[in-house]
Design a protein around this motif. Structure first.
Motif, PDB file in Angstrom:
ATOM      1  N   LEU A 130       8.918   7.816 100.350  1.00 48.99           N
ATOM      2  CA  LEU A 130       8.921   8.136  98.925  1.00 48.99           C
ATOM      3  C   LEU A 130       7.586   8.744  98.511  1.00 48.99           C
ATOM      4  CD1 LEU A 130      10.771   5.033  97.414  1.00 48.99           C
ATOM      5  CD2 LEU A 130      11.584   7.400  97.364  1.00 48.99           C
ATOM      6  N   ASP A 131       6.503   8.215  99.083  1.00 51.28           N
ATOM      7  CA  ASP A 131       5.188   8.769  98.801  1.00 51.28           C
ATOM      8  C   ASP A 131       5.081  10.196  99.330  1.00 51.28           C
ATOM      9  OD1 ASP A 131       2.317   8.451  97.945  1.00 51.28           O
ATOM     10  OD2 ASP A 131       1.996   8.800 100.078  1.00 51.28           O
ATOM     11  N   ASP A 132       5.586  10.412 100.547  1.00 52.57           N
ATOM     12  CA  ASP A 132       5.604  11.769 101.098  1.00 52.57           C
ATOM     13  C   ASP A 132       6.422  12.700 100.205  1.00 52.57           C
ATOM     14  OD1 ASP A 132       4.060  11.138 103.310  1.00 52.57           O
ATOM     15  OD2 ASP A 132       5.773  10.752 104.618  1.00 52.57           O
ATOM     16  N   ALA A 133       7.607  12.212  99.775  1.00 55.78           N
ATOM     17  CA  ALA A 133       8.517  13.046  98.990  1.00 55.78           C
ATOM     18  C   ALA A 133       7.946  13.391  97.617  1.00 55.78           C
ATOM     19  CB  ALA A 133       9.864  12.342  98.839  1.00 55.78           C
ATOM     20  N   SER A 134       7.043  12.560  97.119  1.00 53.03           N
ATOM     21  CA  SER A 134       6.466  12.791  95.789  1.00 53.03           C
ATOM     22  C   SER A 134       5.506  13.976  95.755  1.00 53.03           C
ATOM     23  CB  SER A 134       5.748  11.525  95.308  1.00 53.03           C
ATOM     24  OG  SER A 134       4.579  11.285  96.075  1.00 53.03           O
ATOM     25  N   ARG A 135       5.233  14.556  96.911  1.00 52.46           N
ATOM     26  CA  ARG A 135       4.249  15.637  96.999  1.00 52.46           C
ATOM     27  C   ARG A 135       4.823  17.020  96.689  1.00 52.46           C
ATOM     28  NH1 ARG A 135       0.999  13.826 102.490  1.00 52.46           N
ATOM     29  NH2 ARG A 135       0.978  11.589 102.033  1.00 52.46           N
ATOM     30  N   GLY A 136       6.055  17.075  96.250  1.00 47.71           N
ATOM     31  CA  GLY A 136       6.648  18.349  95.861  1.00 47.71           C
ATOM     32  C   GLY A 136       6.800  19.302  97.025  1.00 47.71           C
ATOM     33  N   ALA A 137       6.206  20.481  96.906  1.00 51.36           N
ATOM     34  CA  ALA A 137       6.355  21.509  97.936  1.00 51.36           C
ATOM     35  C   ALA A 137       5.802  21.065  99.289  1.00 51.36           C
ATOM     36  CB  ALA A 137       5.675  22.800  97.489  1.00 51.36           C
TER      37      ALA A 137
END
Length: 201
Positions: A130-137
């Motif tokens: 989820l933390d990785d996914a929160s980085r947008g592009a």
């Protein structure tokens, strides 16, 4: 069914628990038996207001998540009714992989029959993704089914378990019909033999 080997794509974060199949694809979209066109109804009650206008804050309306191939979500995903339209809607939107701590059993099995890889991971691993996914592009994640690995944008690797039979079905693109057709020669031989033994049947 399209084969699943390795995909690399944007991961969309949806940190919600108990997302049921009616939330995934509301009942008003169930009038069709076609597998296409359902992506517009995916998470419709979260994505649109009562007038059908998009909620700009919803993750799938925000670039780059409009092109997401992987969904990171919470426990008990796909609970509720057994509607097969739920994986159809996810697939039609573009999702090929859903990662969660747990899934409803029927939804989990329906994913495999429609070319979607559902991955179960401990909550601490979900939190990392989820933390990785929160980085947008920069939320690009690789899911490697053959090696049973998820590789994050920083080079971290998470291993996941999967039933060997279900893994083979996905990698070879075999749904229930495809599995049956693997036995086509045996079925034809049986039918030929049966007609010879029972010509009246």
């Amino acid at each position: 069914m399209e084969k699943f080997t390795t995909i690399t794509g944007i991961a969309a974060p949806l940190p919600m628990i108990n997302v049921d199949t009616d939330m995934i694809i509301p009942k008003q979209y169930l009038k069709t038996i076609k597998r296409t066109g359902l992506g517009t109804g995916l998470f419709a009650e979260l994505r649109y207001d009562e007038d059908g206008k998009p909620h700009p804050h919803f993750v799938l309306h925000k670039p780059p998540y409009t092109e997401a191939k992987i969904l990171i979500t919470g426990e008990n995903f796909g609970c509720g009714s057994s509607r097969e339209h739920a994986p159809w809607a996810l697939l039609d939107f573009g999702f090929r992989c859903v990662i969660a701590p747990s899934f409803a059993d029927i939804f989990y099995n329906n994913c495999f029959k429609n070319g979607i890889l559902p991955i179960k991971l401990p909550q601490e691993e979900i939190d990392k993704l989820l933390d990785d996914a929160s980085r947008g592009a920069n939320a690009t994640i690789t899911v490697d089914l053959e090696n049973q690995e998820i590789r994050g944008p920083d080079g971290g690797v998470i291993h996941f378990d999967i039933d060997p039979f279900l893994k083979r079905c996905l990698m070879e693109g075999l749904d229930d019909i495809g599995l049956t057709l693997e036995k086509a020669e045996h079925i034809e031989n049986f039918e030929t033999s049966s007609r010879a033994r029972r010509p009246w049947a």
